[in-house]
Design a protein around this motif. Structure first.
Motif, mmCIF file in Angstrom:
data_model
loop_
_atom_site.group_PDB
_atom_site.id
_atom_site.type_symbol
_atom_site.label_atom_id
_atom_site.label_comp_id
_atom_site.label_asym_id
_atom_site.label_seq_id
_atom_site.Cartn_x
_atom_site.Cartn_y
_atom_site.Cartn_z
ATOM 1 N N PHE A 57 31.444 11.694 15.082
ATOM 2 C CA PHE A 57 32.517 12.230 15.929
ATOM 3 C C PHE A 57 33.229 13.405 15.254
ATOM 4 C CE2 PHE A 57 32.685 7.761 17.803
ATOM 5 C CZ PHE A 57 31.881 8.104 18.879
ATOM 6 N N ALA A 58 33.375 13.350 13.936
ATOM 7 C CA ALA A 58 33.995 14.465 13.200
ATOM 8 C C ALA A 58 33.126 15.718 13.331
ATOM 9 C CB ALA A 58 34.199 14.095 11.733
ATOM 10 N N GLN A 59 31.812 15.547 13.259
ATOM 11 C CA GLN A 59 30.905 16.683 13.403
ATOM 12 C C GLN A 59 30.968 17.239 14.830
ATOM 13 O OE1 GLN A 59 26.503 16.196 13.145
ATOM 14 N NE2 GLN A 59 26.796 17.293 11.208
ATOM 15 N N LEU A 60 31.014 16.356 15.805
ATOM 16 C CA LEU A 60 31.134 16.767 17.202
ATOM 17 C C LEU A 60 32.408 17.595 17.402
ATOM 18 C CD1 LEU A 60 29.880 16.344 20.104
ATOM 19 C CD2 LEU A 60 31.458 14.423 20.309
ATOM 20 N N MET A 61 33.511 17.119 16.819
ATOM 21 C CA MET A 61 34.787 17.832 16.948
ATOM 22 C C MET A 61 34.762 19.155 16.186
ATOM 23 S SD MET A 61 37.642 18.043 18.381
ATOM 24 C CE MET A 61 38.055 16.460 19.059
ATOM 25 N N PHE A 62 34.147 19.172 15.003
ATOM 26 C CA PHE A 62 34.061 20.404 14.222
ATOM 27 C C PHE A 62 33.343 21.491 15.008
ATOM 28 C CE2 PHE A 62 31.440 23.168 11.551
ATOM 29 C CZ PHE A 62 32.431 23.840 10.844
ATOM 30 N N ILE A 63 32.182 21.171 15.554
ATOM 31 C CA ILE A 63 31.404 22.182 16.264
ATOM 32 C C ILE A 63 32.140 22.622 17.529
ATOM 33 C CG2 ILE A 63 29.894 20.677 17.653
ATOM 34 C CD1 ILE A 63 28.629 23.699 15.740
ATOM 35 N N ARG A 64 32.843 21.693 18.195
ATOM 36 C CA ARG A 64 33.597 22.081 19.389
ATOM 37 C C ARG A 64 34.781 22.983 19.020
ATOM 38 N NH1 ARG A 64 33.470 20.324 24.531
ATOM 39 N NH2 ARG A 64 31.259 20.422 23.964
ATOM 40 N N ASN A 65 35.431 22.691 17.919
ATOM 41 C CA ASN A 65 36.531 23.561 17.494
ATOM 42 C C ASN A 65 36.037 24.969 17.192
ATOM 43 O OD1 ASN A 65 38.599 21.727 17.859
ATOM 44 N ND2 ASN A 65 38.460 20.942 15.763
ATOM 45 N N ARG A 66 34.824 25.094 16.659
ATOM 46 C CA ARG A 66 34.232 26.419 16.431
ATOM 47 C C ARG A 66 33.985 27.122 17.768
ATOM 48 N NH1 ARG A 66 34.962 28.539 11.729
ATOM 49 N NH2 ARG A 66 33.033 29.684 11.848
ATOM 50 N N THR A 67 33.510 26.382 18.762
ATOM 51 C CA THR A 67 33.290 26.967 20.088
ATOM 52 C C THR A 67 34.615 27.449 20.675
ATOM 53 O OG1 THR A 67 31.339 25.588 20.509
ATOM 54 C CG2 THR A 67 32.462 26.493 22.438
ATOM 55 N N LEU A 68 35.650 26.627 20.562
ATOM 56 C CA LEU A 68 36.965 27.008 21.085
ATOM 57 C C LEU A 68 37.518 28.231 20.350
ATOM 58 C CD1 LEU A 68 38.468 23.462 21.614
ATOM 59 C CD2 LEU A 68 37.768 25.075 23.406
ATOM 60 N N SER A 69 37.276 28.297 19.053
ATOM 61 C CA SER A 69 37.710 29.473 18.284
ATOM 62 C C SER A 69 36.981 30.730 18.756
ATOM 63 C CB SER A 69 37.463 29.270 16.792
ATOM 64 O OG SER A 69 38.314 28.271 16.290
ATOM 65 N N MET A 70 35.689 30.591 19.059
ATOM 66 C CA MET A 70 34.929 31.728 19.582
ATOM 67 C C MET A 70 35.478 32.160 20.939
ATOM 68 S SD MET A 70 31.032 30.685 18.692
ATOM 69 C CE MET A 70 30.296 32.288 18.966
ATOM 70 N N LEU A 71 35.777 31.183 21.791
ATOM 71 C CA LEU A 71 36.330 31.475 23.105
ATOM 72 C C LEU A 71 37.655 32.231 22.950
ATOM 73 C CD1 LEU A 71 36.611 28.970 26.032
ATOM 74 C CD2 LEU A 71 38.544 30.356 25.361
ATOM 75 N N GLY A 126 29.690 45.019 21.090
ATOM 76 C CA GLY A 126 30.442 45.680 20.027
ATOM 77 C C GLY A 126 31.670 44.897 19.597
ATOM 78 N N ASP A 127 31.759 43.635 20.039
ATOM 79 C CA ASP A 127 32.894 42.767 19.685
ATOM 80 C C ASP A 127 32.538 42.020 18.403
ATOM 81 O OD1 ASP A 127 34.981 40.961 19.512
ATOM 82 O OD2 ASP A 127 34.736 40.178 21.543
ATOM 83 N N LYS A 128 33.135 42.407 17.294
ATOM 84 C CA LYS A 128 32.828 41.794 15.991
ATOM 85 C C LYS A 128 33.780 40.651 15.656
ATOM 86 C CE LYS A 128 29.730 44.975 15.181
ATOM 87 N NZ LYS A 128 28.528 44.866 15.880
ATOM 88 N N ASN A 129 34.732 40.362 16.544
ATOM 89 C CA ASN A 129 35.702 39.295 16.319
ATOM 90 C C ASN A 129 35.065 37.976 16.746
ATOM 91 O OD1 ASN A 129 38.063 37.980 15.730
ATOM 92 N ND2 ASN A 129 39.151 38.702 17.548
ATOM 93 N N LEU A 130 34.405 37.279 15.822
ATOM 94 C CA LEU A 130 33.604 36.109 16.178
ATOM 95 C C LEU A 130 34.403 34.825 16.265
ATOM 96 C CD1 LEU A 130 30.447 36.910 14.065
ATOM 97 C CD2 LEU A 130 30.906 37.432 16.454
ATOM 98 N N PHE A 131 35.324 34.603 15.340
ATOM 99 C CA PHE A 131 36.086 33.340 15.342
ATOM 100 C C PHE A 131 37.545 33.625 15.149
ATOM 101 C CE2 PHE A 131 31.869 32.213 13.833
ATOM 102 C CZ PHE A 131 31.566 31.151 14.639
#
Length: 161
Positions: free
Chosen positions: A7-21, A156-161
């Protein structure tokens, strides 16, 4: 791997997705550069829809999502087919944010169980345990994060996270 680690891994990867968004300029959300099948909005919505479908299928339950998410972001859909009922970025973010918490609630104590329905990845490989499907969904989300990074670079958007 323990259930808590999963569950921690699931949350980690989702937080990365939200940061990208959150780091994505909205003007690029719906642009589809040459060589790409979809756009950033589609990839974000698809992450939600795919996880919702796969986890609920293995549980033998109906996915919990608005119809316009399924119609817009299911496998085989395309932004070129969208009408006027496409989910907003705010809606996508809310569903992506809430989903891992709902999944943890539904799956706690069950990850080692066999699912009601197996997930046939290919004709040669099927996932039967709930935890296998969760691991696959983590991989799947990372795959779409890579596509989003490619789309952002193409704009050209280099702002990834």
């Amino acid at each position: 791997m323990t259930e808590e680690e999963l569950f921690a891994q699931l949350m980690f990867i989702r937080n990365r997705t939200l940061s990208m968004l959150d780091a994505t300029d909205e003007k690029f959300l719906d642009e589809q550069p040459d060589g790409f099948n979809n756009n950033i909005r589609w990839n974000l919505g698809h992450i939600f829809v795919a996880q919702e479908k796969r986890i609920h299928n293995v549980l033998g339950a109906e996915p919990e999502m608005p119809a316009n998410f399924f119609e817009s972001f299911n496998r085989g859909t395309s932004p070129s087919d969208w009408g006027s009922n496409v989910p907003t970025l705010i809606e996508i973010r809310k569903h992506l944010s809430d989903q891992p918490h709902r999944m943890k609630e539904k799956l706690t104590g069950r990850t080692k169980d066999l699912g009601v329905e197996p997930f046939d990845v290919t004709e040669d490989y099927s996932m039967k345990k709930i935890e296998e499907v969760v691991h696959f969904m983590i991989w799947h989300e990372g795959l779409h994060q890579g596509v989003i990074i490619g789309l952002k670079h193409a704009h050209g958007d280099k702002n990834l996270f």
